[in-house]
Scaffold this active site. Structure first.
Site, short mmCIF file in Angstrom:
data_model
loop_
_atom_site.label_atom_id
_atom_site.label_comp_id
_atom_site.label_asym_id
_atom_site.label_seq_id
_atom_site.Cartn_x
_atom_site.Cartn_y
_atom_site.Cartn_z
N LYS A 22 0.82 -1.21 0.00
CA LYS A 22 0.00 0.00 0.00
C LYS A 22 0.86 1.27 0.00
O LYS A 22 0.64 2.17 -0.80
CB LYS A 22 -0.90 0.01 1.23
CG LYS A 22 -1.50 1.36 1.55
CD LYS A 22 -2.09 1.40 2.94
CE LYS A 22 -2.38 2.79 3.42
NZ LYS A 22 -1.36 3.35 4.32
N ASN A 23 1.83 1.32 0.91
CA ASN A 23 2.56 2.58 1.05
C ASN A 23 3.54 2.84 -0.09
O ASN A 23 4.01 3.97 -0.24
CB ASN A 23 3.23 2.66 2.42
CG ASN A 23 2.18 2.93 3.52
OD1 ASN A 23 1.04 3.31 3.21
ND2 ASN A 23 2.56 2.71 4.77
N CYS A 117 -5.30 8.48 8.08
CA CYS A 117 -5.44 7.95 9.42
C CYS A 117 -5.05 8.96 10.48
O CYS A 117 -4.01 9.60 10.38
CB CYS A 117 -4.57 6.71 9.59
SG CYS A 117 -5.36 5.25 8.92
N ARG A 123 0.18 15.17 12.61
CA ARG A 123 0.96 14.62 11.50
C ARG A 123 1.43 15.77 10.62
O ARG A 123 0.80 16.12 9.62
CB ARG A 123 0.14 13.59 10.73
CG ARG A 123 -0.21 12.39 11.60
CD ARG A 123 -0.93 11.31 10.84
NE ARG A 123 -0.08 10.65 9.88
CZ ARG A 123 -0.49 9.66 9.10
NH1 ARG A 123 -1.71 9.23 9.17
NH2 ARG A 123 0.35 9.10 8.26
N ASP A 308 3.84 0.75 12.09
CA ASP A 308 2.59 0.25 11.51
C ASP A 308 2.27 -1.18 11.95
O ASP A 308 1.23 -1.73 11.59
CB ASP A 308 2.64 0.34 9.98
CG ASP A 308 2.64 1.79 9.50
OD1 ASP A 308 2.32 2.68 10.31
OD2 ASP A 308 2.97 2.03 8.32
N ARG A 400 -9.13 0.43 3.68
CA ARG A 400 -8.24 1.38 3.00
C ARG A 400 -6.91 0.73 2.67
O ARG A 400 -6.22 1.16 1.76
CB ARG A 400 -7.95 2.59 3.92
CG ARG A 400 -9.14 3.48 4.12
CD ARG A 400 -8.78 4.66 4.97
NE ARG A 400 -7.55 5.25 4.43
CZ ARG A 400 -6.82 6.14 5.04
NH1 ARG A 400 -7.17 6.57 6.22
NH2 ARG A 400 -5.74 6.63 4.49
C1 EPZ Z 1 4.23 6.98 6.49
O1 EPZ Z 1 3.58 8.14 6.99
C2 EPZ Z 1 3.19 5.91 6.38
N1 EPZ Z 1 2.13 6.37 5.48
C3 EPZ Z 1 2.62 5.59 7.76
O2 EPZ Z 1 1.78 4.46 7.61
C4 EPZ Z 1 3.76 5.22 8.71
O3 EPZ Z 1 3.26 5.09 10.03
C5 EPZ Z 1 4.86 6.28 8.70
O4 EPZ Z 1 5.29 6.54 7.34
C6 EPZ Z 1 6.10 5.86 9.49
O5 EPZ Z 1 6.60 4.66 8.97
C7 EPZ Z 1 2.30 6.30 4.17
O6 EPZ Z 1 3.31 5.83 3.66
C8 EPZ Z 1 1.17 6.79 3.32
P1 EPZ Z 1 6.64 10.09 8.48
P2 EPZ Z 1 4.31 9.55 6.94
O7 EPZ Z 1 6.74 11.34 7.70
O8 EPZ Z 1 5.17 9.59 5.73
C9 EPZ Z 1 7.45 13.36 11.88
C10 EPZ Z 1 -0.15 3.19 7.71
O9 EPZ Z 1 -0.75 2.71 8.71
N2 EPZ Z 1 7.35 14.34 10.76
O10 EPZ Z 1 7.68 9.04 8.27
O11 EPZ Z 1 3.27 10.58 7.08
C11 EPZ Z 1 6.08 12.76 12.20
O12 EPZ Z 1 5.35 13.58 13.11
C12 EPZ Z 1 0.36 4.61 7.78
O13 EPZ Z 1 0.04 2.58 6.65
C13 EPZ Z 1 7.69 15.64 11.00
O14 EPZ Z 1 8.03 16.04 12.12
O15 EPZ Z 1 5.19 9.46 8.24
C14 EPZ Z 1 6.48 11.43 12.79
O16 EPZ Z 1 6.79 11.59 14.14
C15 EPZ Z 1 -0.07 5.31 9.01
N3 EPZ Z 1 7.58 16.54 9.97
C16 EPZ Z 1 7.77 11.06 12.03
O17 EPZ Z 1 8.22 12.27 11.43
C17 EPZ Z 1 7.20 16.15 8.72
O18 EPZ Z 1 7.15 17.00 7.82
C18 EPZ Z 1 7.59 10.04 10.93
O19 EPZ Z 1 6.57 10.43 10.02
C19 EPZ Z 1 6.89 14.82 8.49
C20 EPZ Z 1 6.96 13.92 9.53
#
Ligand code: EPZ
Length: 430
Positions: A22-23, A117, A123, A308, A400
């Protein structure tokens, strides 16, 4: 409203075929917008986030041809708009990838603030914005849209250091930089398998990206991406979810169509808990006969234990002997499902990022409600392991991201069925 009715307490036996990731899919579909020609994407999971992403592209002028259940051809030669449909884009979190894709190819893009989500924490997308800005774009928020644009003919390559390891920012900046003028280096990049998959997709369309899968990604911008064929990798989290399902219920499942290396972080924890895992070329045989042992889990960016999989492993630990500690190391909060597990008899206390899980002998069936995708998966696992009947509601979250979860579970002997319920509003009206 769809619900799942589950008669729990039965061990699972049989085989499960894992779908495409998915991702990876929700990033590769937007990336197809950058391709001046036809790209054929294979092994797409049939899930609502994919359907929605394809619809968004179609609205922008891409032609989508469905070849079969898991293959589409996307022709982005005649994109007529760089502003996405507001209602569609706000429904999925991954719509933020459209900004990188549109900005990369056309120098501008407008995308509704992403939804997706919500597991309790904030986020943010500040790191995505930091990357686009470094590449020469101006990013503003107007009327619910994120607007990114450069006044140059193309973005300009730059060095970007990510303060926090972010999957989304790494992929978004990679897309924008793929067609920028000159070189970009992303430092402290995320290393998840879907990052490598996106880089491989873009490279197969003519991009020049090296280092994906390490913390330094080097991108030499190209002027044009042209068509090709690409098959998406298997879903690490879907595979992990079925591994934890059999760990919770007992039994034996052959998990097919996976990349075992991607599963190492999950396999290692399950083995510590007394689950047997036998690895073959593209399968894992997962068996649990004896009692589950306690362990501690901390979620971290890849190759650490995936966030996840945190709700699913916590559910299994709620049935282990002794007390386990689970620490969420990626998100500020991701424990909304715990209240639902408590309804089933789980003994879990959450303090900020840590859950203290005191194993119980068994869970009991109850009406429970999914609050997000992985929380929903965890509740299905709990229901499968529990004594008696459970009703899992709000399963639209689960659908989803999990293709045919009910059919796949029924094929391994689970007693689960999907039932349609009239909407509350309709009931009230009646
Ligand atoms: C991706 O989300 C995945 N979603 C999430 O999976 C997954 O939990 C996450 O990566 C971590 O592995 C998709 O790929 C669509 P991040 P993403 O940016 O990219 C902080 C699922 O269940 N951060 O890696 O949005 C954030 O707050 C979903 O399949 C910032 O501070 O996650 C977090 O603490 C849910 N500033 C950390 O980084 C930013 O601009 C990691 O978030 C972006 C993120």
């Amino acid at each position: 409203m769809t619900k799942y009715i589950v008669q729990g307490g039965k061990p699972l036996f049989g085989e499960v075929e894992i779908s495409g990731a998915k991702n990876a899919a929700v990033a590769i579909i937007p990336a197809a917008l950058m391709v001046d020609g036809v790209c054929r994407v294979e092994n797409l999971p049939q899930i609502s986030d994919v359907t929605m992403s394809l619809k968004i592209l179609e609205n922008l002028g891409a032609q989508i041809r469905t070849i079969n259940r898991h293959t589409v051809e996307i022709d982005s030669t005649h994109i007529h708009s760089t502003r996405t449909d507001y209602e569609l884009a706000r429904k999925i979190r991954a719509s933020y990838y459209l900004i990188g894709a549109l900005l990369g190819r056309f120098g501008h893009g407008e995308v509704a603030m992403p939804g997706g989500c919500n597991f309790g924490g904030v986020r943010p997308i500040d790191l995505h914005v930091k990357g686009f800005t470094a590449l020469g774009a101006k990013v503003t928020v107007e009327g619910g849209f994120i607007r990114a644009a450069t006044d140059r003919p193309r973005l300009k390559g730059a060095n970007v250091y990510l303060d926090v390891v972010s999957v989304g920012a790494t992929m978004n900046i990679m897309m924008a930089a793929a067609m920028a003028e000159g070189n970009t280096v992303i430092e402290n990049a995320a290393r998840e398998p879907h990052i490598v998959d996106l880089a491989n997709f873009l490279n197969s369309m003519g991009a020049n990206i090296r280092g994906a899968g390490t913390d330094t990604i080097k991108i030499r911008g190209v002027e044009r991406l042209t068509g090709g064929t690409y098959a998406i990798i298997p879903d690490q989290i879907e595979a992990g979810t079925y591994m934890t399902a059999v760990a919770a219920t007992g039994g034996q499942i052959l998990i097919k169509n996976i990349i075992p290396k991607h599963m190492d972080c999950i396999t290692a924890k399950l083995v510590e808990m007394g689950v047997e895992v036998e690895e073959n070329e593209d399968t894992l045989l997962v068996r649990r006969n004896g009692p589950l042992q306690r362990t501690n889990v901390k979620t971290l960016p890849y190759p650490g234990f995936p966030t996840d999989m945190q709700p699913q492993i916590t559910t299994v630990l709620s049935l282990a002997e002794g007390t386990s500690l689970v620490t969420e190391g990626v998100w500020s909060s991701r424990y909304r499902y715990v209240d639902e597990l408590r309804r089933m008899g789980a003994k879990i206390q959450v303090d900020d990022k840590t859950a203290v899980v005191e194993g119980v002998d068994h869970l009991t069936g109850a009406p429970i409600q999914a609050s997000d995708l992985r929380a929903g998966a965890a509740l299905v696992i709990a229901a499968l392991a529990a004594h008696g009947e459970s009703e899992v509601s709000h399963v639209q979250y689960i659908e989803r991201g999990y293709e045919n979860i009910v059919e796949k579970l029924r094929a391994v002997g689970a007693e689960i069925r999907s039932v349609e319920e009239p909407e509350r509003a309709a009931l009230d009206a009646g």
